[in-house]
Design a protein around this motif. Sequence first.
Motif, PDB file in Angstrom:
ATOM      1  N   ARG A  55       0.800  -1.423  -0.144  1.00  0.00           N
ATOM      2  CA  ARG A  55       0.086  -0.055  -0.089  1.00  0.00           C
ATOM      3  C   ARG A  55       0.838   1.180  -0.028  1.00  0.00           C
ATOM      4  O   ARG A  55       0.492   2.214  -0.692  1.00  0.00           O
ATOM      5  CB  ARG A  55      -1.113  -0.148   1.142  1.00  0.00           C
ATOM      6  N   TRP A  56       2.142   1.130   0.669  1.00  0.00           N
ATOM      7  CA  TRP A  56       2.981   2.553   0.638  1.00  0.00           C
ATOM      8  C   TRP A  56       3.481   2.659  -0.800  1.00  0.00           C
ATOM      9  O   TRP A  56       3.406   3.885  -1.147  1.00  0.00           O
ATOM     10  CB  TRP A  56       4.130   2.255   1.644  1.00  0.00           C
ATOM     11  N   ILE A  57       3.664   1.639  -1.621  1.00  0.00           N
ATOM     12  CA  ILE A  57       3.812   1.877  -3.014  1.00  0.00           C
ATOM     13  C   ILE A  57       2.945   2.394  -3.682  1.00  0.00           C
ATOM     14  O   ILE A  57       2.927   3.420  -4.588  1.00  0.00           O
ATOM     15  CB  ILE A  57       4.530   0.657  -3.670  1.00  0.00           C
ATOM     16  N   ALA A  58       1.587   1.941  -3.462  1.00  0.00           N
ATOM     17  CA  ALA A  58       0.537   2.482  -3.993  1.00  0.00           C
ATOM     18  C   ALA A  58       0.250   3.929  -3.506  1.00  0.00           C
ATOM     19  O   ALA A  58      -0.089   4.750  -4.548  1.00  0.00           O
ATOM     20  CB  ALA A  58      -0.843   1.756  -3.735  1.00  0.00           C
ATOM     21  N   THR A  59       0.393   4.254  -2.479  1.00  0.00           N
ATOM     22  CA  THR A  59       0.322   5.623  -2.150  1.00  0.00           C
ATOM     23  C   THR A  59       1.056   6.584  -2.952  1.00  0.00           C
ATOM     24  O   THR A  59       0.869   7.463  -3.394  1.00  0.00           O
ATOM     25  CB  THR A  59       0.690   5.767  -0.481  1.00  0.00           C
ATOM     26  N   LEU A  60       2.671   6.114  -2.907  1.00  0.00           N
ATOM     27  CA  LEU A  60       3.346   6.841  -3.685  1.00  0.00           C
ATOM     28  C   LEU A  60       3.072   7.057  -5.269  1.00  0.00           C
ATOM     29  O   LEU A  60       3.111   8.297  -5.784  1.00  0.00           O
ATOM     30  CB  LEU A  60       4.889   6.492  -3.834  1.00  0.00           C
ATOM     31  N   SER A  61       2.613   5.966  -6.004  1.00  0.00           N
ATOM     32  CA  SER A  61       2.267   6.104  -7.514  1.00  0.00           C
ATOM     33  C   SER A  61       1.071   6.976  -7.578  1.00  0.00           C
ATOM     34  O   SER A  61       0.873   7.771  -8.338  1.00  0.00           O
ATOM     35  CB  SER A  61       1.690   4.650  -7.684  1.00  0.00           C
ATOM     36  N   HIS A  62      -0.054   6.586  -6.663  1.00  0.00           N
ATOM     37  CA  HIS A  62      -1.152   7.920  -6.855  1.00  0.00           C
ATOM     38  C   HIS A  62      -0.804   9.313  -6.633  1.00  0.00           C
ATOM     39  O   HIS A  62      -1.295  10.266  -7.355  1.00  0.00           O
ATOM     40  CB  HIS A  62      -2.290   7.396  -5.863  1.00  0.00           C
ATOM     41  N   LEU A  63      -0.044   9.411  -5.782  1.00  0.00           N
ATOM     42  CA  LEU A  63       0.549  10.872  -5.759  1.00  0.00           C
ATOM     43  C   LEU A  63       1.101  11.470  -6.873  1.00  0.00           C
ATOM     44  O   LEU A  63       0.861  12.566  -6.992  1.00  0.00           O
ATOM     45  CB  LEU A  63       1.493  11.064  -4.452  1.00  0.00           C
ATOM     46  N   TYR A  64       2.016  10.688  -7.352  1.00  0.00           N
ATOM     47  CA  TYR A  64       2.950  11.044  -8.507  1.00  0.00           C
ATOM     48  C   TYR A  64       1.811  11.355  -9.752  1.00  0.00           C
ATOM     49  O   TYR A  64       2.024  12.075 -10.450  1.00  0.00           O
ATOM     50  CB  TYR A  64       3.910  10.404  -8.632  1.00  0.00           C
ATOM     51  N   GLN A  65       1.036  10.267  -9.930  1.00  0.00           N
ATOM     52  CA  GLN A  65      -0.047  10.192 -10.821  1.00  0.00           C
ATOM     53  C   GLN A  65      -0.794  11.630 -10.949  1.00  0.00           C
ATOM     54  O   GLN A  65      -1.275  12.087 -11.670  1.00  0.00           O
ATOM     55  CB  GLN A  65      -0.879   9.098 -10.921  1.00  0.00           C
ATOM     56  N   ALA A  66      -1.261  12.061  -9.574  1.00  0.00           N
ATOM     57  CA  ALA A  66      -2.075  13.214  -9.520  1.00  0.00           C
ATOM     58  C   ALA A  66      -1.428  14.350  -9.923  1.00  0.00           C
ATOM     59  O   ALA A  66      -1.886  15.171 -10.682  1.00  0.00           O
ATOM     60  CB  ALA A  66      -2.318  13.257  -7.776  1.00  0.00           C
TER      61      ALA A  66
END
Length: 491
Positions: A299-310
């Motif tokens: 989930r921490w990787i998913a968090t990073l990915s979504h922040l950068y995609q935003a």
Amino acid sequence: MNGSVRPGASWAEFGHGLRSWRRRSGLTQRQLGLSVGYHHSQISRLEAGLREPPPGLVHRLDAALGAGGELAALAAPCGPAPRPARGPRGLPTGPDLFAVPPGAETGDARAVWDGMPWPATLPAEGLACPLHGCSGCATPDRDAAADLLARLTAPAPRDVELSAVETELLHALTGFLACVIRGALHLTALDGTATTERLLRATVRWADAVDATGRAPYGQLRIAAQYAQVAGRLRMRRGQSSVGMAWFGHGLRWADAAHDTPARATLLSDICALVRLDDDPGPTLGYAEAIGAVDTRRRWIATLSHLYQARGHALRHDADACRRHIASARRAFARLGRDDALEAPWLTGAEGEMRVESAVGGALRDLAAATGDRTTARRAVEAVARSRARLSPLMRDTHLLLTLRLADGWACAGDPEAAVALVSPVLGEAAGTDELLVRAELGGLHARLVRDWPDVPRVAEYRERLLDLGVRGTGRGLPEFASPARHVRTR
């Protein structure tokens, strides 16, 4: 390979040996899984004899547990799953794996950590042991660590001598890097660039020597990937984006070779941050999506990915996609668990909230700048203010960045006087920094103020003060500093 036991193959004896070596090493299944990049449930199935190890895992387990090849010997009669340390499906070979960017062999470890608290155990500053993960390894004391690092950087160290102290040396390397992260990146109280890069080059030479003996240098490559990430960030702090990107690229290659999932994800996030400075949504989104693809279960990787995609979608002016990824990032962050905290402690607690809200505020500010939506700008101000409130006052570079981002949020919201009031106390410090991300924030704020409100008295005062600080070109566009050769202009 589907991971199940093949017909006629028995992995029970291997599983029994794996359990015995793990317990002898004092590791839990979770700790062993983290050290080799696998979930603890997979370690459990291996120990029960219910799963055939994926290619290469047997040798990594051997190295992590110090089994001296015994696990590979137990696995050999069961089939071809354990690969050799070298070969097409083994540790990548070729001249590029152990190549490093050129540089001077200078720097003294003692001078860098002088005055910094030395970590007694690992993990420290988010760095786990490259051999044993988060199992609580003790580090050598300062004097012993200095002697170990001096042996590593000697003109021609013998591999047999380094191998005799391999565990202690890897612990010393990790402890030193924790000092650099705290002293140079968090507190900006020292410059550890030269020594960090010297130790990194020595570690890669050591990895090459270990590889030449037929043993896979997983521990050396894992710590090399961490050193490369810190070296890249230190170069970014100096305004040297090209050298920083070179180190990130090498670190990514070492993380891939050592199957280090956390290092791969964080290195990709650093590359994404650097690419985003070009204001090009395509590469930004490409790297942001690559972060998420590293491991869809963490989930921490998913968090990073979504922040950068935003942030990538904000550059693309896609408000719906930007807000959707912000919401997904916040949901993933709220669900972070114990395993996430072990791998990415910097993304949990108050520090994690600071990082998430900073990224959310950056995405909303970028979106407001692109669309002119002042409601979005005010939401950006709220997010950055929350982030800034959670920030340690000792993290000076981050304080500068968030102050400039907050000021730019007010500028996007139509309040240039609030923006100038915020930036005025830190303007001299911001104008004199080389740090790429801080300079990008100052450049964006400056361009907005002089373009949209050139006749506002406080904006005029701000421009005059920049001139007094030796900054040229304050009429339109980005400011140019007095020594352009020492600075990188960013947008």
